[in-house]
Design an enzyme around this catalytic site. Sequence first.
Site, PDB file in Angstrom:
ATOM      1  N   ASP A 118       0.892  -1.222   0.092  1.00 20.81           N
ATOM      2  CA  ASP A 118      -0.018   0.018   0.079  1.00 20.81           C
ATOM      3  C   ASP A 118       0.970   1.231   0.009  1.00 20.81           C
ATOM      4  OD1 ASP A 118      -2.291   1.831   0.372  1.00 20.81           O
ATOM      5  OD2 ASP A 118      -3.313   0.126   1.227  1.00 20.81           O
ATOM      6  N   HIS A 176       2.295   2.135  -2.879  1.00 20.52           N
ATOM      7  CA  HIS A 176       1.334   2.746  -3.723  1.00 20.52           C
ATOM      8  C   HIS A 176       1.761   4.383  -3.864  1.00 20.52           C
ATOM      9  CE1 HIS A 176      -2.348  -0.449  -3.430  1.00 20.52           C
ATOM     10  NE2 HIS A 176      -1.068  -0.371  -4.069  1.00 20.52           N
TER      11      HIS A 176
END
Length: 384
Positions: free
Chosen positions: A208, A231
């Site tokens: 993430d 991310h």
Amino acid sequence: MQKLLAAGLFMLCFAIGYSQPTFHVGDFGAIGDGHTDDSQAFLKAWKQLCEAGGTGRPTLEIPASTTFLLKPTLFRGEAGGTGRPTLEIPASTFLLKPTLFQHPILLANGMALQIAGYASVMLMVSSLKDLEQSMAEAVHFHNCNNLQITGISLVNSPKSHISINQCTGVSISRIQINSPCDSPNTDGIDISSSTNLDIQHSIIKTGDDCIAVNTGSSFINITGVACGPGHGISVGSLGEDGADDRVEEVHVRDCNFSRTQNGARIKTFRGGSGYARKISFEQITLIDSKNPIIIDQHYTNDGKRESSSAVKVSDVTYSGVQGTSAEEQAITLNCSDEIGCFNIKMKKIKISSSVPGKKTHAYCNNAHGTSTLTTPKCPLPTQT
Ligand SMILES: *[C@@H]1O[C@H](CO)[C@@H](O)[C@H](O)[C@H]1NC(C)=O
Ligand SMILES: *[C@@H]1O[C@H](CO)[C@@H](O)[C@H](O)[C@H]1NC(C)=O
Ligand SMILES: *[C@@H]1O[C@H](CO)[C@@H](O)[C@H](O)[C@H]1NC(C)=O
């Protein structure tokens, strides 16, 4: 475990002395064989460390080449103490046993604390699969001021690896975070309601956000971080469920994004209020990253499309951003029709496609500011 946590909750540390003694965790009964639960021994040592706090630097030494097993443990200090206890952790391994709801390590109301690791590893021992529903961040700092963390690695957290909430004055350097790219919700470092943070020279590989800066946070410097997979470095999400969220003064510099889902990202929900402002991304290198530069001002969970309010996004600078994009749309400034983004500055940006022969393009909607030496071109009309 419940009892242990309760015991921790009622444990208070009183800063009394001015001496700077050194404690050894073995003297408190830590076995360090990787099988015996050493949580109680660490708690006892922590208590001594806190009581010796005063204005000095009492140190807890943890032996090298040793493996400790810790169940979820709350280390609680007395906020506002002036001493700075130090945890010296040379090349030891911590096997952390997360549960569904408890943070493996929770440091709350910490007085100033220094965690000086030298190639030390914190490894979550339950398999990721068992922990997919876990609500617990691996190492959670709550209300800790003047905190310094160096030289540790965190591996396979069930959720965020490090989360920092309501802290002032945090310095993090030379840490490594390592989780698989397909592990959900495993942010590297999650920051909320905190101010004056300095994150430097760290390597974050995760599933993430490498770093997420959430509401109530300001004066955050992020320098020399290698992110990917992951991310990207994100401001937000802000404004979810109509929230009034505020983030300002976030400065990201000399960072690399390698095969990340996003690079420099600002994400706000439709229907929120507040602001994301005074944010900069400078000297950024991209390698085959999707969404290298992205502002999404009307991120939405279905059903809120009619709302016209938005978190204000302004004073955002992108400078010296270069490298390759995995998508043809290398720049996305998707600002809302009603509010728009203001004083966006783009300069010296060159993002080409990672597919030879392909061109990149930008989508720049309702964004205002200035754009110079930027490829792909992203027209930013000045405010009318
Ligand atoms: C962030 O960087 C700026 C500019 O170098 C510096 O003035 C400021 O003190 C830094 N803040 C923190 C919290 O390190
Ligand atoms: C980013 O990549 C460049 C070029 O490969 C390298 O020189 C630099 O050290 C990297 N920076 C970080 C923070 O990893
Ligand atoms: C911009 O945001 C709107 C609303 O969420 C969405 O429908 C649209 O696909 C986005 N456009 C781009 C190019 O990302």
